[in-house]
Design a protein around this motif. Structure first.
Motif, PDB file in Angstrom:
ATOM      1  N   GLU A 233       0.825  -1.204   0.000  1.00 35.91           N
ATOM      2  CA  GLU A 233       0.000   0.000   0.000  1.00 35.91           C
ATOM      3  C   GLU A 233       0.861   1.257   0.000  1.00 35.91           C
ATOM      4  OE1 GLU A 233      -2.874  -0.545   3.141  1.00 35.91           O
ATOM      5  OE2 GLU A 233      -4.051  -1.929   1.902  1.00 35.91           O
ATOM      6  N   ALA A 234       1.976   1.248   0.709  1.00 40.10           N
ATOM      7  CA  ALA A 234       2.864   2.404   0.744  1.00 40.10           C
ATOM      8  C   ALA A 234       3.535   2.644  -0.604  1.00 40.10           C
ATOM      9  CB  ALA A 234       3.929   2.228   1.824  1.00 40.10           C
ATOM     10  N   ALA A 235       3.771   1.563  -1.338  1.00 39.02           N
ATOM     11  CA  ALA A 235       4.420   1.677  -2.645  1.00 39.02           C
ATOM     12  C   ALA A 235       3.433   2.086  -3.734  1.00 39.02           C
ATOM     13  CB  ALA A 235       5.089   0.356  -3.014  1.00 39.02           C
ATOM     14  N   GLY A 236       2.158   2.209  -3.386  1.00 44.53           N
ATOM     15  CA  GLY A 236       1.155   2.579  -4.364  1.00 44.53           C
ATOM     16  C   GLY A 236       0.825   1.464  -5.330  1.00 44.53           C
ATOM     17  N   GLU A 237       1.070   0.231  -4.942  1.00 41.95           N
ATOM     18  CA  GLU A 237       0.847  -0.920  -5.806  1.00 41.95           C
ATOM     19  C   GLU A 237      -0.555  -1.508  -5.673  1.00 41.95           C
ATOM     20  OE1 GLU A 237       3.926  -3.732  -4.955  1.00 41.95           O
ATOM     21  OE2 GLU A 237       5.495  -2.283  -5.333  1.00 41.95           O
ATOM     22  N   ALA A 238      -1.396  -0.918  -4.860  1.00 39.39           N
ATOM     23  CA  ALA A 238      -2.708  -1.496  -4.598  1.00 39.39           C
ATOM     24  C   ALA A 238      -3.699  -1.141  -5.706  1.00 39.39           C
ATOM     25  CB  ALA A 238      -3.224  -1.040  -3.246  1.00 39.39           C
ATOM     26  N   LYS A 239      -3.456  -1.722  -6.893  1.00 40.66           N
ATOM     27  CA  LYS A 239      -4.340  -1.520  -8.036  1.00 40.66           C
ATOM     28  C   LYS A 239      -4.579  -2.866  -8.697  1.00 40.66           C
ATOM     29  CE  LYS A 239      -2.345   2.956  -8.945  1.00 40.66           C
ATOM     30  NZ  LYS A 239      -1.200   3.543  -9.568  1.00 40.66           N
ATOM     31  N   GLY A 240      -5.704  -2.987  -9.386  1.00 39.71           N
ATOM     32  CA  GLY A 240      -5.985  -4.182 -10.167  1.00 39.71           C
ATOM     33  C   GLY A 240      -5.771  -5.470  -9.405  1.00 39.71           C
ATOM     34  N   GLU A 241      -4.947  -6.333  -9.993  1.00 38.33           N
ATOM     35  CA  GLU A 241      -4.675  -7.667  -9.434  1.00 38.33           C
ATOM     36  C   GLU A 241      -4.118  -7.588  -8.006  1.00 38.33           C
ATOM     37  OE1 GLU A 241      -4.576 -11.851  -9.726  1.00 38.33           O
ATOM     38  OE2 GLU A 241      -5.186 -10.525 -11.339  1.00 38.33           O
TER      39      GLU A 241
ATOM     40  N   GLU B 157     -13.445  -3.315  -4.457  1.00 37.14           N
ATOM     41  CA  GLU B 157     -14.016  -2.294  -5.343  1.00 37.14           C
ATOM     42  C   GLU B 157     -12.907  -1.570  -6.097  1.00 37.14           C
ATOM     43  OE1 GLU B 157     -16.969   1.573  -5.354  1.00 37.14           O
ATOM     44  OE2 GLU B 157     -16.386   0.721  -3.419  1.00 37.14           O
ATOM     45  N   HIS B 158     -11.873  -1.181  -5.379  1.00 35.50           N
ATOM     46  CA  HIS B 158     -10.735  -0.498  -6.002  1.00 35.50           C
ATOM     47  C   HIS B 158     -10.074  -1.399  -7.054  1.00 35.50           C
ATOM     48  CE1 HIS B 158      -7.511   2.373  -6.406  1.00 35.50           C
ATOM     49  NE2 HIS B 158      -6.622   1.419  -6.151  1.00 35.50           N
ATOM     50  N   ALA B 159      -9.959  -2.680  -6.755  1.00 33.99           N
ATOM     51  CA  ALA B 159      -9.355  -3.621  -7.702  1.00 33.99           C
ATOM     52  C   ALA B 159     -10.130  -3.639  -9.014  1.00 33.99           C
ATOM     53  CB  ALA B 159      -9.315  -5.026  -7.095  1.00 33.99           C
ATOM     54  N   VAL B 160     -11.441  -3.761  -8.914  1.00 31.52           N
ATOM     55  CA  VAL B 160     -12.276  -3.825 -10.116  1.00 31.52           C
ATOM     56  C   VAL B 160     -12.208  -2.504 -10.883  1.00 31.52           C
ATOM     57  CG1 VAL B 160     -14.657  -4.068 -10.961  1.00 31.52           C
ATOM     58  CG2 VAL B 160     -13.782  -5.613  -9.179  1.00 31.52           C
ATOM     59  N   LEU B 161     -12.256  -1.401 -10.170  1.00 32.42           N
ATOM     60  CA  LEU B 161     -12.245  -0.089 -10.827  1.00 32.42           C
ATOM     61  C   LEU B 161     -10.889   0.280 -11.419  1.00 32.42           C
ATOM     62  CD1 LEU B 161     -14.476   1.920  -8.329  1.00 32.42           C
ATOM     63  CD2 LEU B 161     -15.145   0.901 -10.525  1.00 32.42           C
ATOM     64  N   THR B 162      -9.835  -0.405 -10.995  1.00 28.50           N
ATOM     65  CA  THR B 162      -8.499  -0.095 -11.518  1.00 28.50           C
ATOM     66  C   THR B 162      -7.943  -1.210 -12.391  1.00 28.50           C
ATOM     67  OG1 THR B 162      -7.422  -0.869  -9.479  1.00 28.50           O
ATOM     68  CG2 THR B 162      -7.908   1.504  -9.647  1.00 28.50           C
ATOM     69  N   GLY B 163      -8.832  -2.039 -12.924  1.00 26.58           N
ATOM     70  CA  GLY B 163      -8.395  -2.969 -13.938  1.00 26.58           C
ATOM     71  C   GLY B 163      -8.408  -4.445 -13.633  1.00 26.58           C
ATOM     72  N   TYR B 164      -8.860  -4.858 -12.444  1.00 21.89           N
ATOM     73  CA  TYR B 164      -8.951  -6.294 -12.197  1.00 21.89           C
ATOM     74  C   TYR B 164      -9.953  -6.860 -13.190  1.00 21.89           C
ATOM     75  CZ  TYR B 164      -9.458 -10.790  -9.922  1.00 21.89           C
ATOM     76  OH  TYR B 164      -9.479 -12.137  -9.661  1.00 21.89           O
ATOM     77  N   GLY B 165      -9.559  -7.848 -13.941  1.00 25.48           N
ATOM     78  CA  GLY B 165     -10.314  -8.298 -15.096  1.00 25.48           C
ATOM     79  C   GLY B 165     -11.493  -9.214 -14.866  1.00 25.48           C
ATOM     80  N   ASP B 166     -11.734  -9.682 -13.650  1.00 23.56           N
ATOM     81  CA  ASP B 166     -12.822 -10.625 -13.438  1.00 23.56           C
ATOM     82  C   ASP B 166     -13.688 -10.233 -12.246  1.00 23.56           C
ATOM     83  OD1 ASP B 166     -14.524 -12.771 -13.432  1.00 23.56           O
ATOM     84  OD2 ASP B 166     -12.982 -14.282 -13.105  1.00 23.56           O
ATOM     85  N   PRO B 167     -14.587  -9.270 -12.441  1.00 26.09           N
ATOM     86  CA  PRO B 167     -15.421  -8.834 -11.319  1.00 26.09           C
ATOM     87  C   PRO B 167     -16.353  -9.926 -10.804  1.00 26.09           C
ATOM     88  CG  PRO B 167     -16.192  -7.863 -13.370  1.00 26.09           C
ATOM     89  CD  PRO B 167     -14.903  -8.564 -13.674  1.00 26.09           C
ATOM     90  N   TYR B 168     -16.609 -10.966 -11.620  1.00 23.57           N
ATOM     91  CA  TYR B 168     -17.456 -12.076 -11.186  1.00 23.57           C
ATOM     92  C   TYR B 168     -16.754 -12.978 -10.170  1.00 23.57           C
ATOM     93  CZ  TYR B 168     -20.174 -10.841 -15.327  1.00 23.57           C
ATOM     94  OH  TYR B 168     -20.901 -10.172 -16.258  1.00 23.57           O
TER      95      TYR B 168
END
Length: 92
Positions: A22-30, A53-64
């Motif tokens: 989280e400190a490295a700003g890596e908390a996106k997508g996958e 929610e953040h994962a899906v909104l920042t590119g995580y490819g499988d919201p299901y």
């Protein structure tokens, strides 16, 4: 790694990895999706839902995936999770 450590009960190590990511700003997508799993394992479903929610909104490819992954069961019914899942159209 944080999700695996949390699931194994190694909470201090899991939290250290979560903080680092989280400190490295890596908390996106996958990465955010895996951090959500870690927070569920740590008994923090509110934080997990926010991260999912953040994962899906920042590119995580499988919201299901939240519907089938047993490690995410604790957040399936959280407010807002359902709106992240695209409506399915009936098969013709």
């Amino acid at each position: 790694l944080a999700a695996l450590l949390a699931g194994a009960g190694r909470t201090a190590e899991a939290r250290a990895h979560i903080s680092k990511a989280e400190a490295a700003g890596e908390a996106k997508g996958e990465t955010a999706a895996w951090l959500a799993r870690a927070h569920v394992a740590l008994g923090e479903p509110d934080r997990a839902a926010v991260l999912w929610e953040h994962a899906v909104l920042t590119g995580y490819g499988d919201p299901y995936y939240v519907l089938i992954d047993p490690t995410l069961a604790a957040i399936r019914d959280r407010p807002g999770i359902d709106r992240l899942i695209p409506a399915r159209t009936p098969a013709s």
